[in-house]
Design a protein around this motif. Structure first.
Motif, PDB file in Angstrom:
ATOM      1  N   LYS A 199       0.840  -1.208   0.000  1.00 23.18           N
ATOM      2  CA  LYS A 199       0.000   0.000   0.000  1.00 23.18           C
ATOM      3  C   LYS A 199       0.872   1.254   0.000  1.00 23.18           C
ATOM      4  O   LYS A 199       0.636   2.204  -0.766  1.00 23.18           O
ATOM      5  CB  LYS A 199      -0.920   0.006   1.224  1.00 23.18           C
ATOM      6  N   LEU A 200       1.882   1.251   0.869  1.00 22.83           N
ATOM      7  CA  LEU A 200       2.793   2.389   0.924  1.00 22.83           C
ATOM      8  C   LEU A 200       3.586   2.512  -0.365  1.00 22.83           C
ATOM      9  O   LEU A 200       3.786   3.621  -0.884  1.00 22.83           O
ATOM     10  CB  LEU A 200       3.729   2.237   2.126  1.00 22.83           C
ATOM     11  N   MET A 201       4.059   1.386  -0.902  1.00 24.32           N
ATOM     12  CA  MET A 201       4.865   1.411  -2.114  1.00 24.32           C
ATOM     13  C   MET A 201       4.066   1.926  -3.309  1.00 24.32           C
ATOM     14  O   MET A 201       4.575   2.719  -4.113  1.00 24.32           O
ATOM     15  CB  MET A 201       5.413   0.010  -2.408  1.00 24.32           C
ATOM     16  N   VAL A 202       2.830   1.479  -3.445  1.00 24.49           N
ATOM     17  CA  VAL A 202       1.995   1.933  -4.567  1.00 24.49           C
ATOM     18  C   VAL A 202       1.709   3.420  -4.456  1.00 24.49           C
ATOM     19  O   VAL A 202       1.803   4.174  -5.445  1.00 24.49           O
ATOM     20  CB  VAL A 202       0.686   1.115  -4.616  1.00 24.49           C
ATOM     21  N   PHE A 203       1.372   3.871  -3.256  1.00 24.49           N
ATOM     22  CA  PHE A 203       1.114   5.305  -3.066  1.00 24.49           C
ATOM     23  C   PHE A 203       2.367   6.130  -3.343  1.00 24.49           C
ATOM     24  O   PHE A 203       2.316   7.154  -4.030  1.00 24.49           O
ATOM     25  CB  PHE A 203       0.618   5.548  -1.642  1.00 24.49           C
ATOM     26  N   GLY A 204       3.515   5.675  -2.821  1.00 28.52           N
ATOM     27  CA  GLY A 204       4.759   6.387  -3.080  1.00 28.52           C
ATOM     28  C   GLY A 204       5.174   6.345  -4.538  1.00 28.52           C
ATOM     29  O   GLY A 204       5.751   7.310  -5.065  1.00 28.52           O
ATOM     30  N   ASN A 258      11.152   5.123   2.299  1.00 22.52           N
ATOM     31  CA  ASN A 258      11.231   6.144   1.259  1.00 22.52           C
ATOM     32  C   ASN A 258      12.316   5.819   0.240  1.00 22.52           C
ATOM     33  O   ASN A 258      12.145   6.017  -0.976  1.00 22.52           O
ATOM     34  CB  ASN A 258      11.504   7.514   1.885  1.00 22.52           C
ATOM     35  N   SER A 259      13.433   5.324   0.722  1.00 26.08           N
ATOM     36  CA  SER A 259      14.512   4.938  -0.182  1.00 26.08           C
ATOM     37  C   SER A 259      14.098   3.779  -1.077  1.00 26.08           C
ATOM     38  O   SER A 259      14.437   3.749  -2.271  1.00 26.08           O
ATOM     39  CB  SER A 259      15.754   4.568   0.628  1.00 26.08           C
ATOM     40  N   ASP A 260      13.346   2.820  -0.540  1.00 28.65           N
ATOM     41  CA  ASP A 260      12.875   1.699  -1.350  1.00 28.65           C
ATOM     42  C   ASP A 260      11.875   2.150  -2.406  1.00 28.65           C
ATOM     43  O   ASP A 260      11.861   1.620  -3.532  1.00 28.65           O
ATOM     44  CB  ASP A 260      12.244   0.637  -0.453  1.00 28.65           C
ATOM     45  N   PHE A 281      10.971   2.956  -8.168  1.00 28.60           N
ATOM     46  CA  PHE A 281      10.562   3.779  -9.308  1.00 28.60           C
ATOM     47  C   PHE A 281      11.729   3.986 -10.273  1.00 28.60           C
ATOM     48  O   PHE A 281      11.556   3.915 -11.494  1.00 28.60           O
ATOM     49  CB  PHE A 281      10.039   5.125  -8.806  1.00 28.60           C
ATOM     50  N   THR A 282      12.919   4.231  -9.730  1.00 34.25           N
ATOM     51  CA  THR A 282      14.084   4.419 -10.595  1.00 34.25           C
ATOM     52  C   THR A 282      14.386   3.159 -11.390  1.00 34.25           C
ATOM     53  O   THR A 282      14.720   3.234 -12.593  1.00 34.25           O
ATOM     54  CB  THR A 282      15.303   4.817  -9.746  1.00 34.25           C
ATOM     55  N   GLY A 334      14.464  11.532  -1.489  1.00 33.01           N
ATOM     56  CA  GLY A 334      15.741  11.531  -2.181  1.00 33.01           C
ATOM     57  C   GLY A 334      15.591  11.324  -3.676  1.00 33.01           C
ATOM     58  O   GLY A 334      16.575  10.990  -4.356  1.00 33.01           O
ATOM     59  N   PHE A 335      14.368  11.483  -4.200  1.00 29.14           N
ATOM     60  CA  PHE A 335      14.127  11.308  -5.631  1.00 29.14           C
ATOM     61  C   PHE A 335      14.157  12.668  -6.313  1.00 29.14           C
ATOM     62  O   PHE A 335      13.275  13.496  -6.124  1.00 29.14           O
ATOM     63  CB  PHE A 335      12.779  10.621  -5.862  1.00 29.14           C
ATOM     64  N   ILE A 336      15.189  12.889  -7.121  1.00 26.57           N
ATOM     65  CA  ILE A 336      15.325  14.130  -7.878  1.00 26.57           C
ATOM     66  C   ILE A 336      15.004  13.816  -9.334  1.00 26.57           C
ATOM     67  O   ILE A 336      15.751  13.083 -10.002  1.00 26.57           O
ATOM     68  CB  ILE A 336      16.736  14.716  -7.739  1.00 26.57           C
TER      69      ILE A 336
END
Length: 553
Positions: free
Chosen positions: A110-115, A296-298, A303-304, A395-397
């Motif tokens: 759930k967190l991963m999909v939202f993020g 957050n890093s995961d 995504f990257t 940390g996503f730029i």
């Protein structure tokens, strides 16, 4: 005569034995009186290794051989019992740990999909709304002097930041043409499996360091360009910050290109075990805030990696002249990489939460904190753009990654004729539609998550003041009626200029923080004391220095 003597000796022996018997009985009576009365507890027998103590001992103190027989031992082993309810708390805790491990995949995804959609929203912003905002800012910059409005400000701070982003992207795009992708591919392809694994892990560490330091460089540029200046000569300081930001974006884009090239080599290699270079984790002690960093890093890493997979597929399809049959050759490897990455994340988080006794509900709090960033960036008094907020939090730029994708697409896809340009326009309109729909859905979901976490009252609080004597209105914040009139899609109005000491801070940065022992007491007008507990370190400051999710000691 002899008989009388023998009879006398017998009588003496009987008397002596009688006296000794009486003494023995007196000793036993004395021992019985000195022995404490155990009451009803003396009748209860304890169980020791399956053997029951006898109720009474014989006078000689010897046990019978039958008590130590093998049959009795085996019988005791087969019939002895125990009761788990005697340690109910222990077994309940163990069961809850199992339930927590089973809930981790659902709550984590759930967190991963939202993020993921948060990162997608910030990434699409670079391709869709940012060019339009830069175009509007340039039109304003060119037309405002002609209108005779010389006294007003030429560009708003947000427009200045948009123009700087646009110039950085254009300069770095032309600089990327001097990087030879083919030479880089063949250079990496000649390395062994161990070297590729080491190279990829070193690139991941370098990417985290670049992301940590890069956002500081961009923030320094934005603040230097928009801070109030008394002299025109002070504007010259923007130039070195601008070139430093250009250099950072260019180097970070090259770093991501090397990552994509390494992954491309793994896909084209006959040894499919090279795809395991994307897996890896470190198990250590984690606290609640450290797990938030790692989550957050995961999200950013997942995504990257998806964008890197897209780049690899584009490069491979170009090499095979866009043959659709080759896409089905790549499809199993892509699915294997995605499934293995999800499995690694689930196992990693399940064990970390188990070892550190962290409940599964904490992922809902993390999701509410990310949702609060999105909702607060739409407020009338917002002080940062949402894409920059995602960069600081995860940390996503998006600038280096978007630059690399533009470079790969323009070199792989050739646009010819009016039909080709029409397809490009339609594709651009489709991306804008996707961006708008994604933003609307995310905003609606974020409002729901913020409401569930009881954080909506923080949205209407006024920015904190640096004055030591605070009024009641500044302590309690704006009322809900006044705050409700502020639209979440309205352009922010020009606020009074704050000094560096009283800049507003996000409420979500104080969310999920570890308290410090230092307290600050403020005396109000009615004589009551308000105690403010200063946070030890908010999540923003932790993420900035440890994007990888672990503290650097």
């Amino acid at each position: 005569m002899a008989d009388s003597v023998a009879a006398g000796l017998g009588e003496e022996k009987e008397a002596e034995s009688g006296e000794s018997g009486e003494k023995e009985r007196e000793k036993r009576a004395a021992c019985g009186a000195a022995r404490p009365d155990t009451g009803s507890g003396a009748s209860e027998q304890t169980e020791t290794l399956g053997f029951y103590e006898r109720k009474a001992k014989k006078a000689d103190g010897r046990r019978s051989v039958s008590d130590l027989s093998l049959v009795r031992f085996v019988s005791a082993e087969l019939t002895r019992g125990y009761f788990l309810e005697h340690n109910e708390a222990k077994y309940t805790e163990r069961r809850e740990r199992v339930y927590t491990c089973l809930r981790i995949p659902r709550e984590l995804e759930k967190l991963m999909v939202f993020g993921f959609f948060l990162c997608l929203d910030a990434f699409l912003y670079v391709f869709t709304l940012l060019p339009l905002r830069v175009l509007l800012a340039l039109i304003r910059l060119l037309t405002l002097p002609c209108c005779g409005l010389s006294g007003s400000r030429l560009l708003q701070p947000a427009q200045v930041c948009d123009v700087l982003k646009g110039f950085i992207m254009v300069l770095c795009y032309f600089m990327m043409h001097y990087v030879d992708y083919s030479m880089m591919y063949h250079l990496i392809r000649g390395q062994s499996v161990i070297k590729l694994y080491i190279i990829y892990n070193m690139l991941e560490v370098a990417d985290r360091l670049f992301s940590s330091f890069g956002q500081d460089i961009l923030d320094a540029l934005y603040w230097t360009a928009t801070e109030p200046k008394e002299r025109k000569r002070a504007h010259i300081g923007v130039i070195p910050h601008f070139f430093m930001a250009v250099l950072y974006v260019f180097l970070h884009a090259i770093l991501i290109m090397v990552q994509a090239t390494t992954l491309n080599v793994a896909f084209n290699s006959h040894n499919k075990s090279l795809l395991t270079i994307m897996m890896g984790s470190v198990f250590k002690k984690f606290e609640k805030n450290n797990l938030f960093q790692m989550s957050n890093s995961d999200i950013k890493e997942r995504f990257t990696n998806y964008v890197l997979l897209l780049i690899v597929c584009l490069r491979n399809m170009e090499q095979f002249s866009w043959n659709p049959d080759h896409l089905w050759v790549l499809f199993p490897d892509v699915c294997m990489v995605i499934a293995s990455e999800i499995a690694v994340d689930v196992v990693k988080h399940a064990f970390i939460t188990k070892f550190n006794d962290i409940p599964a509900d904490v992922y809902g709090e993390y999701r509410a904190s990310l949702a609060f960033d999105l909702v607060s960036s739409r407020q009338k008094n917002a002080y940062t753009d949402y894409s920059d907020s995602v960069s600081r939090r995860m940390g996503f730029i998006p600038l280096p990654l978007a630059l690399l994708l533009i470079r790969v697409v323009t070199s792989s896809v050739k646009v010819q004729g009016a039909l080709g340009f029409a397809c490009v326009v339609l594709f651009y309109l489709g991306m804008i539609t996707l961006k708008v729909l994604n933003s609307i859905v995310l905003l609606g979901k974020s409002c729901v998550y913020v409401k569930e976490a009881n954080m909506e009252e923080k949205l209407f609080q006024s920015p904190p003041s640096a004055s030591p004597c605070l009024s009641d209105s500044s302590l309690l914040g704006e009322s809900a009626d006044e705050g409700a009139s502020a639209s979440i899609i309205t352009q922010p109005s020009h606020q009074p200029e704050y000094t560096a000491s009283n800049l507003p801070t996000s409420e979500s940065d104080q969310f999920l923080t570890t308290p410090d022992e230092s307290e600050e007491k403020i005396l109000t007008q009615d004589g009551t004391e308000l105690v403010h507990r200063a946070p030890k370190k908010d999540l923003l400051e932790i993420d900035r220095f440890t994007i990888c999710g672990n503290r650097i000691d």
